[in-house]
Enzyme design. Sequence first.
Site, PDB file in Angstrom:
ATOM      1  N   SER A 164     -16.389 -15.144 -59.591  1.00 56.53           N
ATOM      2  CA  SER A 164     -17.474 -15.109 -58.607  1.00 56.53           C
ATOM      3  C   SER A 164     -18.162 -16.464 -58.452  1.00 56.53           C
ATOM      4  O   SER A 164     -19.371 -16.545 -58.252  1.00 56.53           O
ATOM      5  CB  SER A 164     -18.515 -14.049 -58.995  1.00 56.53           C
ATOM      6  OG  SER A 164     -19.094 -14.341 -60.267  1.00 56.53           O
TER       7      SER A 164
ATOM      8  N   ALA B 103     -15.317 -20.686 -55.184  1.00 62.18           N
ATOM      9  CA  ALA B 103     -13.986 -20.427 -54.633  1.00 62.18           C
ATOM     10  C   ALA B 103     -13.820 -18.946 -54.294  1.00 62.18           C
ATOM     11  O   ALA B 103     -13.446 -18.577 -53.175  1.00 62.18           O
ATOM     12  CB  ALA B 103     -12.910 -20.878 -55.625  1.00 62.18           C
TER      13      ALA B 103
ATOM     14  N   ALA C 228     -22.995 -26.699 -61.686  1.00 59.99           N
ATOM     15  CA  ALA C 228     -22.618 -27.979 -61.065  1.00 59.99           C
ATOM     16  C   ALA C 228     -23.872 -28.701 -60.594  1.00 59.99           C
ATOM     17  O   ALA C 228     -24.563 -28.241 -59.685  1.00 59.99           O
ATOM     18  CB  ALA C 228     -21.666 -27.733 -59.893  1.00 59.99           C
ATOM     19  N   GLN C 229     -24.168 -29.837 -61.196  1.00 65.34           N
ATOM     20  CA  GLN C 229     -25.394 -30.567 -60.867  1.00 65.34           C
ATOM     21  C   GLN C 229     -25.196 -31.525 -59.694  1.00 65.34           C
ATOM     22  O   GLN C 229     -26.073 -31.691 -58.859  1.00 65.34           O
ATOM     23  CB  GLN C 229     -25.875 -31.351 -62.088  1.00 65.34           C
ATOM     24  CG  GLN C 229     -26.335 -30.501 -63.248  1.00 65.34           C
ATOM     25  CD  GLN C 229     -26.784 -31.359 -64.424  1.00 65.34           C
ATOM     26  OE1 GLN C 229     -26.540 -32.551 -64.470  1.00 65.34           O
ATOM     27  NE2 GLN C 229     -27.430 -30.738 -65.388  1.00 65.34           N
ATOM     28  N   GLY C 230     -24.048 -32.177 -59.680  1.00 64.60           N
ATOM     29  CA  GLY C 230     -23.840 -33.295 -58.749  1.00 64.60           C
ATOM     30  C   GLY C 230     -23.897 -32.903 -57.294  1.00 64.60           C
ATOM     31  O   GLY C 230     -24.934 -33.024 -56.638  1.00 64.60           O
TER      32      GLY C 230
ATOM     33  N   GLU D 208     -21.798 -41.460 -56.857  1.00 58.72           N
ATOM     34  CA  GLU D 208     -21.440 -41.125 -58.227  1.00 58.72           C
ATOM     35  C   GLU D 208     -20.267 -41.980 -58.691  1.00 58.72           C
ATOM     36  O   GLU D 208     -19.653 -42.709 -57.903  1.00 58.72           O
ATOM     37  CB  GLU D 208     -21.103 -39.630 -58.343  1.00 58.72           C
ATOM     38  CG  GLU D 208     -22.297 -38.745 -57.997  1.00 58.72           C
ATOM     39  CD  GLU D 208     -22.007 -37.261 -58.150  1.00 58.72           C
ATOM     40  OE1 GLU D 208     -20.884 -36.914 -58.566  1.00 58.72           O
ATOM     41  OE2 GLU D 208     -22.905 -36.454 -57.868  1.00 58.72           O
TER      42      GLU D 208
ATOM     43  N   HIS E  15     -16.703 -34.996 -69.656  1.00 60.21           N
ATOM     44  CA  HIS E  15     -17.836 -35.629 -68.992  1.00 60.21           C
ATOM     45  C   HIS E  15     -18.455 -36.626 -69.971  1.00 60.21           C
ATOM     46  O   HIS E  15     -18.754 -36.274 -71.111  1.00 60.21           O
ATOM     47  CB  HIS E  15     -18.872 -34.602 -68.554  1.00 60.21           C
ATOM     48  CG  HIS E  15     -19.818 -35.148 -67.534  1.00 60.21           C
ATOM     49  ND1 HIS E  15     -20.808 -36.057 -67.856  1.00 60.21           N
ATOM     50  CD2 HIS E  15     -19.903 -34.949 -66.206  1.00 60.21           C
ATOM     51  CE1 HIS E  15     -21.457 -36.384 -66.756  1.00 60.21           C
ATOM     52  NE2 HIS E  15     -20.936 -35.723 -65.738  1.00 60.21           N
TER      53      HIS E  15
ATOM     54  N   ARG F 296     -14.670 -41.191 -64.698  1.00 63.59           N
ATOM     55  CA  ARG F 296     -15.076 -40.503 -65.919  1.00 63.59           C
ATOM     56  C   ARG F 296     -14.138 -40.746 -67.097  1.00 63.59           C
ATOM     57  O   ARG F 296     -14.583 -40.808 -68.246  1.00 63.59           O
ATOM     58  CB  ARG F 296     -15.169 -38.994 -65.645  1.00 63.59           C
ATOM     59  CG  ARG F 296     -16.362 -38.643 -64.790  1.00 63.59           C
ATOM     60  CD  ARG F 296     -16.360 -37.185 -64.399  1.00 63.59           C
ATOM     61  NE  ARG F 296     -17.574 -36.862 -63.648  1.00 63.59           N
ATOM     62  CZ  ARG F 296     -17.789 -35.694 -63.063  1.00 63.59           C
ATOM     63  NH1 ARG F 296     -16.875 -34.749 -63.130  1.00 63.59           N
ATOM     64  NH2 ARG F 296     -18.915 -35.468 -62.414  1.00 63.59           N
TER      65      ARG F 296
ATOM     66  N   HIS G 158     -15.287 -30.939 -69.876  1.00 67.73           N
ATOM     67  CA  HIS G 158     -15.990 -30.677 -68.614  1.00 67.73           C
ATOM     68  C   HIS G 158     -15.127 -30.030 -67.541  1.00 67.73           C
ATOM     69  O   HIS G 158     -15.546 -29.075 -66.899  1.00 67.73           O
ATOM     70  CB  HIS G 158     -16.554 -31.996 -68.092  1.00 67.73           C
ATOM     71  CG  HIS G 158     -17.368 -31.872 -66.847  1.00 67.73           C
ATOM     72  ND1 HIS G 158     -18.508 -31.098 -66.788  1.00 67.73           N
ATOM     73  CD2 HIS G 158     -17.218 -32.428 -65.609  1.00 67.73           C
ATOM     74  CE1 HIS G 158     -19.026 -31.175 -65.569  1.00 67.73           C
ATOM     75  NE2 HIS G 158     -18.263 -31.970 -64.836  1.00 67.73           N
TER      76      HIS G 158
ATOM     77  N   ARG H 175     -10.101 -36.185 -62.043  1.00 73.51           N
ATOM     78  CA  ARG H 175     -10.865 -35.778 -60.858  1.00 73.51           C
ATOM     79  C   ARG H 175     -11.944 -36.792 -60.514  1.00 73.51           C
ATOM     80  O   ARG H 175     -12.702 -37.218 -61.384  1.00 73.51           O
ATOM     81  CB  ARG H 175     -11.501 -34.413 -61.112  1.00 73.51           C
ATOM     82  CG  ARG H 175     -12.429 -33.954 -59.985  1.00 73.51           C
ATOM     83  CD  ARG H 175     -12.968 -32.578 -60.258  1.00 73.51           C
ATOM     84  NE  ARG H 175     -13.888 -32.560 -61.374  1.00 73.51           N
ATOM     85  CZ  ARG H 175     -15.211 -32.623 -61.267  1.00 73.51           C
ATOM     86  NH1 ARG H 175     -15.777 -32.754 -60.074  1.00 73.51           N
ATOM     87  NH2 ARG H 175     -15.980 -32.564 -62.339  1.00 73.51           N
TER      88      ARG H 175
END
Length: 525
Positions: A11, A14, A47-49, A116, A241, A288, A349, A384
Amino acid sequence: MFKTNYLVIGSGVAGLTFAVKIAEQFKNKTITIVTKANEDESNTKYAQGGVAVVLDAKEDSFQKHINDTLLAGDGLCNEAVVEMVIKEGPKRLKELIDWGANFDSNAQGKLDLGKEGGHSEYRVVHHKDITGYEIERALLQRVHQLPNVTLLTHHFAIDLITEHHLKISNTHNLCCYGAYVLDQKKGKVKTIKADTTVLASGGIGRVYGHTTNPIIATGDGIAMAYRAKAQIKDMEFIQFHPTALYDTKEESSFLISEAVRGFGAYLRNKEGYRFMLDYDNRAELASRDIVSQGIDNELKKSGNTHVFLDCTHLDIKNFKSHFPNIYKKCLTHHINIEKDWIPVVPASHYLCGGIVVDNKGRTSISNLYACGECSRTGLHGANRLASNSLLEALVYAHNIYKHLVKNPPKSTQNIIPEWNDKGTIIPKEHVLIQHNLKQLQALMRDYAGIVRSNNRLTKVIERLDLIYSEVDELYRESKVNTALCELRNMINISHLIISQSRQRKENRGGYYNIDNEANTASVNT
């Protein structure tokens, strides 16, 4: 047993995006979403970004975003997929906004774009430092308005139903017919028969124990697909991360967003030296994998447990506006960022590999689709690019929806057997599960973490086999419970990470093996 047209496992962004689209398109069809915790508990929520999307035509371009993604992926991205995902970005973002998701605006009333690590331009759309939470809120609100969607919380998907369960000897053209799902509150296993099953089950961070992921991230979807004999690839590419808040008391690591370094924070060692300048000319804004490996090397050289993120030179008023939750979290740890450095350490992460899908989200098993972090699309390659994950989830959920509109599934007439647990017992104690879980997580951190070696990868297989044998015996003898199933899945995931790590003979992106350094030098020259 009950029947549904579309079964969605997970949930997060996606699964919910797909469910909304297919439910609005086919109002006479039924959609069932199963999630093993509360409806909003997912990697998306944390997810903060933000979402990386090209919106500023003067400064930015699709090609720049493509180039940044390819550079981060270290030569292993599928370029056609990268181009497709990035060019779809603005459309998918507009849909989110139309559905009620709110994103920060600047003084001119336009979307406030952040920058970022790994990005050459400002292109990250965000909502404070809780972007994922805001997207999750908007999508759940939309889902609850749709009468043909059933959302089953606290339901744990145990296994996909294939020819194996139907006792059909077919190893070439496998098909998915739904899933066996444990109702955790009632302790009963439901047989859910589905014309189409979509795996949107998230990541694998709990395998490493120290992770920015929530406790639900145990790789369930990938493990189920693996046992069903779907193709799994690139499991060696684990993204750590670089900047998780260092705290020996908390198992889940609080994420200090990539955007904080984009805002201008510096990484320093205990002596105050700004060490990232020694590793990459982009310093703190390198991708990263480079930042994580740089921190790992500093810790190995010094023997220290953590490094520091220095925000003391920044505009604190703007910092509080952009990152209110990070600021508050630091205060609860007696860290005042106006004068104190934030202790940070890399933590598990994101998984760049997973269940192999084509650009329509199709797996190697008929009627089984995958999107989000559990899938391997070819977008991320070996590493990523920051804030490409929510984008990927939105695009592939849409692609699966588009494909199913044009190619509606046919209902299967096969008789699906009910779950059979005759002869099993309820385990009287859970100490074996918890002991093996802690042992597994320690093994993965020490033997298959940020920097690996052939020797460690060989030795960890022997120890993993012992854990597998003990847990497999316990699984066969016991009535299923969530903790046991999660451990079973994490063992499968660990096996995939280790076996695919051993197959890789050069270092790329998030994968680094000290024994591959000579090969890597020749590959990259």
